[in-house]
Write a protein that holds these residues in place. Structure first.
Motif, PDB file in Angstrom:
ATOM      1  N   ASN A 114      -5.132  41.847 -33.605  1.00 57.26           N
ATOM      2  CA  ASN A 114      -5.355  43.137 -32.946  1.00 57.26           C
ATOM      3  C   ASN A 114      -4.087  43.978 -32.833  1.00 57.26           C
ATOM      4  O   ASN A 114      -4.139  45.202 -32.942  1.00 57.26           O
ATOM      5  CB  ASN A 114      -5.934  42.916 -31.545  1.00 57.26           C
ATOM      6  N   ASN A 140      -2.167  50.504 -38.718  1.00 55.25           N
ATOM      7  CA  ASN A 140      -3.471  49.975 -39.141  1.00 55.25           C
ATOM      8  C   ASN A 140      -3.445  48.459 -39.348  1.00 55.25           C
ATOM      9  O   ASN A 140      -3.960  47.940 -40.344  1.00 55.25           O
ATOM     10  CB  ASN A 140      -3.942  50.671 -40.426  1.00 55.25           C
ATOM     11  N   TYR A 167      -7.753  50.805 -27.415  1.00 60.53           N
ATOM     12  CA  TYR A 167      -8.614  50.539 -28.561  1.00 60.53           C
ATOM     13  C   TYR A 167      -9.561  51.699 -28.845  1.00 60.53           C
ATOM     14  O   TYR A 167     -10.098  52.324 -27.923  1.00 60.53           O
ATOM     15  CB  TYR A 167      -9.450  49.277 -28.332  1.00 60.53           C
ATOM     16  N   LYS A 168      -9.774  51.929 -30.122  1.00 62.59           N
ATOM     17  CA  LYS A 168     -10.706  52.977 -30.528  1.00 62.59           C
ATOM     18  C   LYS A 168     -12.118  52.640 -30.070  1.00 62.59           C
ATOM     19  O   LYS A 168     -12.856  53.503 -29.579  1.00 62.59           O
ATOM     20  CB  LYS A 168     -10.656  53.139 -32.048  1.00 62.59           C
ATOM     21  N   LYS A 175      -9.523  47.984 -33.399  1.00 61.62           N
ATOM     22  CA  LYS A 175      -8.731  49.066 -33.977  1.00 61.62           C
ATOM     23  C   LYS A 175      -8.026  49.855 -32.875  1.00 61.62           C
ATOM     24  O   LYS A 175      -8.590  50.091 -31.810  1.00 61.62           O
ATOM     25  CB  LYS A 175      -9.629  49.997 -34.791  1.00 61.62           C
ATOM     26  N   SER A 176      -6.802  50.273 -33.160  1.00 61.74           N
ATOM     27  CA  SER A 176      -6.003  50.994 -32.173  1.00 61.74           C
ATOM     28  C   SER A 176      -6.514  52.415 -31.954  1.00 61.74           C
ATOM     29  O   SER A 176      -7.126  53.026 -32.834  1.00 61.74           O
ATOM     30  CB  SER A 176      -4.540  51.064 -32.628  1.00 61.74           C
ATOM     31  N   GLU A 178      -6.567  56.328 -31.805  1.00 60.99           N
ATOM     32  CA  GLU A 178      -6.063  57.279 -32.794  1.00 60.99           C
ATOM     33  C   GLU A 178      -5.991  58.681 -32.207  1.00 60.99           C
ATOM     34  O   GLU A 178      -6.818  59.066 -31.381  1.00 60.99           O
ATOM     35  CB  GLU A 178      -6.980  57.301 -34.024  1.00 60.99           C
TER      36      GLU A 178
END
Length: 232
Positions: A114, A140, A167-168, A175-176, A178
């Motif tokens: 992660n 990413n 987190y997205k 996913k981080s 954005e």
């Protein structure tokens, strides 16, 4: 903001900084979790600071990355973060260095795959109100590269805030976040904001929430803490 959160079952940890409708500095910080180890936490108030603490010590399997001080106060600065970089920022301010200086010594969390972003915020009421937010994240999922983003907000409007989270969305791997911090409305008093935020977070995954309204001229504040495990 509340609809956005309600539609996302796992935004992770989140920071909101801004100014209330009555002109006070505001922060809100929430934590969420999916594992037993992560969910076994509460916020504990320590004078002007806040710490995470295991609710049931017998269930604590790994304190790294989950036991830390999300909130510390240094003079007229309030530091908010999702990890032990809170202490790094505090130490650098104490050495008359900057928020940015501190975070250039840190990177995202080492929790592959992660690589959770480190999100941090600073409320400075030394001369009016200045807000800072930062996110440190991998490229990413590429652990060899750190992406560093810093955002500064001078004299924000009353009733306006800025929101960033880790987190997205839910997933495996996660996913981080954005983009830039999201501009949000901060309407109502501290109780209204706290309840609206708490009720917007996913029931299964939410753990704790802290909200503070700070008088810019005196530094005095009102605070509300929500701990899911203490309400069960």
């Amino acid at each position: 903001m509340f609809e956005y959160l309600a539609a996302n079952e796992y935004p992770g940890r989140g920071i909101i900084l801004g100014k209330s409708e009555d002109g006070r500095a505001v922060f809100a910080y929430f934590i969420m979790g999916r594992s037993i180890n992560s969910r076994n936490r509460i916020f504990e108030v320590c004078k002007d600071d806040i710490k995470t603490k295991a609710f049931d010590e017998s269930l604590l399997s790994d304190p790294s990355l989950i036991i830390y001080s999300p909130v510390r106060v240094f003079g007229k600065n309030t530091i908010v973060s999702n990890g032990d970089q809170t202490d790094t920022i505090y130490e650098y301010l104490n050495e008359q260095k900057t928020f940015e200086d501190a975070l250039y010594t840190r990177t995202f969390e080492p929790d592959a795959p992660n690589f959770t972003p480190r999100i941090s915020g600073l409320i400075d009421i030394e001369n009016g109100l200045r807000l800072k937010l930062s996110i440190l994240k991998s490229d990413n999922g590429n652990e060899s590269q750190s992406l560093r983003f810093f955002y500064n907000y001078d004299n924000p409007k009353c009733g306006e805030g800025f929101f960033i989270h880790t987190y997205k969305e839910n997933g495996d791997p996660l996913k981080s976040f954005e983009g830039e911090p999201k501009k949000v409305n901060l309407k109502g008093n501290i109780d209204k904001l706290t309840e609206s935020l708490w009720n917007s977070l996913n029931t299964d995954n939410k753990i704790s929430l802290a909200v503070r309204y700070i008088d810019i001229s005196t530094g005095k504040y009102d605070q509300v803490i929500k701990n899911k495990l203490e309400g069960m």
